[in-house]
Design an enzyme around this catalytic site. Structure first.
Site, mmCIF file in Angstrom:
data_model
loop_
_atom_site.group_PDB
_atom_site.id
_atom_site.type_symbol
_atom_site.label_atom_id
_atom_site.label_comp_id
_atom_site.label_asym_id
_atom_site.label_seq_id
_atom_site.Cartn_x
_atom_site.Cartn_y
_atom_site.Cartn_z
ATOM 1 N N ARG A 22 31.381 38.227 36.694
ATOM 2 C CA ARG A 22 30.137 37.804 36.013
ATOM 3 C C ARG A 22 30.205 36.341 35.592
ATOM 4 N NH1 ARG A 22 29.150 41.470 31.184
ATOM 5 N NH2 ARG A 22 31.392 41.232 31.128
ATOM 6 N N ASN A 40 27.571 44.072 34.854
ATOM 7 C CA ASN A 40 28.385 45.144 35.411
ATOM 8 C C ASN A 40 27.583 46.435 35.363
ATOM 9 O OD1 ASN A 40 30.661 43.572 35.897
ATOM 10 N ND2 ASN A 40 31.610 44.055 33.945
#
Length: 94
Positions: A22, A40
């Protein structure tokens, strides 16, 4: 905002959680001047939406197939979304 901007979603499969995917995606997207978000998913994938210049989005797509150093990307599902969301920045979401 340019009228030929496009918005895509990408779902990234493989070893993509716990490898700074990320943070790296946010860094790459910001460097490319894209907006959107990355998060996620409970199934172990990473989901992101990005909005911007089609050529620049292609660069992010190519990057997503590799990911950061410790990721092992198996596949990336990419969908073009019909509406622009008008994201203000690129952010990580939980």
């Amino acid at each position: 905002m340019s009228h030929n901007y496009k918005r895509v979603s990408m779902k990234v499969y493989g070893k993509v959680q716990g490898v700074f995917f990320r943070a790296s995606t946010q860094e790459k997207a910001e460097a490319l001047g894209l907006t959107g978000f990355v998060r996620n998913e409970p199934d172990g994938t990473v989901y992101l939406e990005a909005e911007g210049d089609p050529e620049t989005i292609k660069q992010l797509e190519a990057w997503a197939h590799r990911g950061p150093e410790h990721a092992r990307v198996e596949k990336v599902e990419i969908k073009e979304l019909s509406e622009l969301a008008g994201f203000k920045k690129f952010e990580q979401r939980r």
